[in-house]
Scaffold this active site. Sequence first.
Site, mmCIF file in Angstrom:
data_model
loop_
_atom_site.group_PDB
_atom_site.id
_atom_site.type_symbol
_atom_site.label_atom_id
_atom_site.label_comp_id
_atom_site.label_asym_id
_atom_site.label_seq_id
_atom_site.Cartn_x
_atom_site.Cartn_y
_atom_site.Cartn_z
ATOM 1 N N ASP A 56 0.856 -1.192 0.000
ATOM 2 C CA ASP A 56 0.000 0.000 0.000
ATOM 3 C C ASP A 56 0.887 1.237 0.000
ATOM 4 O O ASP A 56 1.475 1.600 1.018
ATOM 5 C CB ASP A 56 -0.900 -0.022 1.233
ATOM 6 C CG ASP A 56 -1.827 1.191 1.309
ATOM 7 O OD1 ASP A 56 -1.745 2.050 0.410
ATOM 8 O OD2 ASP A 56 -2.625 1.266 2.255
ATOM 9 N N GLU A 136 29.787 14.074 1.017
ATOM 10 C CA GLU A 136 30.513 13.990 2.286
ATOM 11 C C GLU A 136 29.463 13.815 3.382
ATOM 12 O O GLU A 136 28.558 14.639 3.523
ATOM 13 C CB GLU A 136 31.322 15.262 2.536
ATOM 14 C CG GLU A 136 32.349 15.568 1.459
ATOM 15 C CD GLU A 136 33.050 16.890 1.697
ATOM 16 O OE1 GLU A 136 32.910 17.458 2.814
ATOM 17 O OE2 GLU A 136 33.727 17.376 0.777
ATOM 18 N N GLU A 138 28.471 13.968 7.067
ATOM 19 C CA GLU A 138 28.760 14.448 8.409
ATOM 20 C C GLU A 138 27.635 14.018 9.337
ATOM 21 O O GLU A 138 26.462 14.057 8.954
ATOM 22 C CB GLU A 138 28.898 15.973 8.417
ATOM 23 C CG GLU A 138 30.072 16.478 7.600
ATOM 24 C CD GLU A 138 30.156 17.989 7.535
ATOM 25 O OE1 GLU A 138 31.237 18.499 7.199
ATOM 26 O OE2 GLU A 138 29.135 18.663 7.815
ATOM 27 N N GLU A 218 35.163 15.592 12.832
ATOM 28 C CA GLU A 218 34.872 16.917 12.294
ATOM 29 C C GLU A 218 34.957 17.983 13.396
ATOM 30 O O GLU A 218 35.313 17.692 14.533
ATOM 31 C CB GLU A 218 33.490 16.939 11.616
ATOM 32 C CG GLU A 218 33.528 16.998 10.088
ATOM 33 C CD GLU A 218 34.205 18.253 9.552
ATOM 34 O OE1 GLU A 218 34.420 19.223 10.319
ATOM 35 O OE2 GLU A 218 34.528 18.272 8.357
ATOM 36 N N GLU A 226 32.929 12.575 10.164
ATOM 37 C CA GLU A 226 32.720 12.652 8.720
ATOM 38 C C GLU A 226 33.290 11.413 8.043
ATOM 39 O O GLU A 226 34.392 10.963 8.377
ATOM 40 C CB GLU A 226 33.370 13.888 8.100
ATOM 41 C CG GLU A 226 33.187 13.950 6.590
ATOM 42 C CD GLU A 226 33.720 15.213 5.950
ATOM 43 O OE1 GLU A 226 34.296 15.124 4.847
ATOM 44 O OE2 GLU A 226 33.556 16.292 6.549
ATOM 45 N N HIS A 275 27.854 17.853 1.769
ATOM 46 C CA HIS A 275 28.388 18.523 0.585
ATOM 47 C C HIS A 275 28.432 17.519 -0.569
ATOM 48 O O HIS A 275 28.853 16.376 -0.386
ATOM 49 C CB HIS A 275 29.803 19.046 0.851
ATOM 50 C CG HIS A 275 29.919 19.862 2.096
ATOM 51 N ND1 HIS A 275 31.067 19.912 2.849
ATOM 52 C CD2 HIS A 275 29.013 20.636 2.742
ATOM 53 C CE1 HIS A 275 30.893 20.699 3.892
ATOM 54 N NE2 HIS A 275 29.639 21.146 3.858
ATOM 55 N N ARG A 346 34.694 28.328 1.814
ATOM 56 C CA ARG A 346 33.588 27.569 2.406
ATOM 57 C C ARG A 346 32.374 28.422 2.743
ATOM 58 O O ARG A 346 31.343 27.898 3.152
ATOM 59 C CB ARG A 346 34.090 26.840 3.661
ATOM 60 C CG ARG A 346 34.978 25.650 3.336
ATOM 61 C CD ARG A 346 35.645 25.063 4.583
ATOM 62 N NE ARG A 346 36.227 23.763 4.306
ATOM 63 C CZ ARG A 346 37.393 23.577 3.689
ATOM 64 N NH1 ARG A 346 38.099 24.627 3.290
ATOM 65 N NH2 ARG A 346 37.861 22.364 3.481
ATOM 66 N N GLU A 365 31.787 21.561 -5.580
ATOM 67 C CA GLU A 365 30.873 20.975 -4.600
ATOM 68 C C GLU A 365 29.776 21.972 -4.263
ATOM 69 O O GLU A 365 30.012 23.174 -4.161
ATOM 70 C CB GLU A 365 31.608 20.541 -3.330
ATOM 71 C CG GLU A 365 32.222 21.682 -2.543
ATOM 72 C CD GLU A 365 32.754 21.254 -1.183
ATOM 73 O OE1 GLU A 365 32.437 20.150 -0.734
ATOM 74 O OE2 GLU A 365 33.493 22.055 -0.574
ATOM 75 N N ARG A 367 27.477 23.044 -1.297
ATOM 76 C CA ARG A 367 27.707 22.894 0.128
ATOM 77 C C ARG A 367 26.460 22.994 1.000
ATOM 78 O O ARG A 367 26.505 22.706 2.189
ATOM 79 C CB ARG A 367 28.720 23.948 0.607
ATOM 80 C CG ARG A 367 30.107 23.737 0.027
ATOM 81 C CD ARG A 367 31.092 24.789 0.516
ATOM 82 N NE ARG A 367 31.201 24.846 1.962
ATOM 83 C CZ ARG A 367 31.909 24.001 2.711
ATOM 84 N NH1 ARG A 367 32.560 22.989 2.128
ATOM 85 N NH2 ARG A 367 31.963 24.143 4.021
#
Length: 480
Positions: A56, A136, A138, A218, A226, A275, A346, A365, A367
Amino acid sequence: MDKNTAKITEIRNLCQEKQIRMIDFKMTDIDGRWRHITIPVERFGEDTFTYGIGFDGSNYGYAPIEKSDMVFLPDPSTAYVDPFASVPTLTMCGNVSTIGQDGNRPFDQYPKNVSLRAVEYMKESGIADRMVIGPEFEFYLFDSARFEVTPRQCGYRIDTRQADWNHSLDTAGNNGYEVSHKGGYHISAPQDVGYDLRSRMCMMMEDWGVRVKYHHHEVGGPGQMEIEVELDDMPAMADNTMIVKYIIKNLAAQEGKTATFLPKPIYQEAGSGMHVHMLLFKNGLPLFYDEEGYSGLSRTAHYFMGGLLKHIASLCAFTNPSTNSFKRLVPGFEAPVTVGYATSNRSAVIRIPAYAKSPETKRFELRNPDATANPYYAYAAILMAGLDGIENKIDPAANGWGPYDFNLYTLSPEEQKKIKGLPKSLDEALDALEADHEYLTKGGVFPQRLIDIWVARKRAELRQMEQIPHPAEFNMYYDL
């Protein structure tokens, strides 16, 4: 013998070799959680792959009740012995079809189908034939997590012995090896109490076919970890994302700990993102490399980035689909808050890693995503936004989105006002999705019905959150 028949024979041989007693089928619901159904090995046969297993779909969040009958068709290439089942169990993922009088047809809202259709659209466009990505992962590893929401009380409590709040004279502590606030980046043992556990997680991923790049502690002092995986094709990486989360959460539970991918589980500590590194190929050749381009990126790569940046607000509805997601996307915690691109920066939502220099690895990347996303929807939406940028030649520099090769956090308030930011709430992201989703529905990749259901579900979550008193409100307003 066709490939499917050969694989079924291989599965039967594996069942005999491993003395398998149960066959487990894992399906993905609309939110991105695995659900499963299990049958005795004696009930398993070729009919399972031909006719599938009915269920279902309305309970998975997809279809209304009157159109809820669906069938799960397992993919024999995903067969693997589940490492967390005490009874020898072979597990498989697969796809979902709707049941009709004229035969079954792929269910267009099912996450796997959406990701596969996005790749088909990419091939039909002639732009590329492969999207390769690498997330990545985390997450936080805690010793305990308790939470409660009732009319009488509301709150949560998490703990881990490595946190700096356990270094007082009145706590059992971590033998003097607590990790300071925001001081966990690449911290070593004995402070890194999750070191061996992460290694075992990675070994289990490798055994399951998920290639691991590396793992480390991290920034977040109270147990932020990470694990980064190697690049792979987009639909396969969506499958791998489900496997990675399954392994991390279950192995942590086996060890008496608890792992969470919640983007912001701890106030004033680093949040957890996902990321996503990405690049396109055509006929085996990388499309994102140009030695003469900015940071070694081609015009195609720049147009792809332009599409992401143009649609980033609506993308957030799929890449950051929780109310908690936007508690992470704030200045001061290495989280992206600015709509722009740059090399090794970053603070911009798109970062170009300076270390990726060869044509086969040149990439960027995104982020802002986090792991509360349904990976199939999130990765497909990212691809569709990028393709729209290529199709319409959306130049990020011409649109004023960078490159921002400076620390955006240090700009004056006046300068910051000139730069566009990400949505500040899930509500804003849903508004953007309602206004901007034609790039998703192109080629029938995201059905309009899916977008409507998604927005309605998320609006309901928002309404629920708005009605619940927050513990901090008592601290702020109780005595007024």
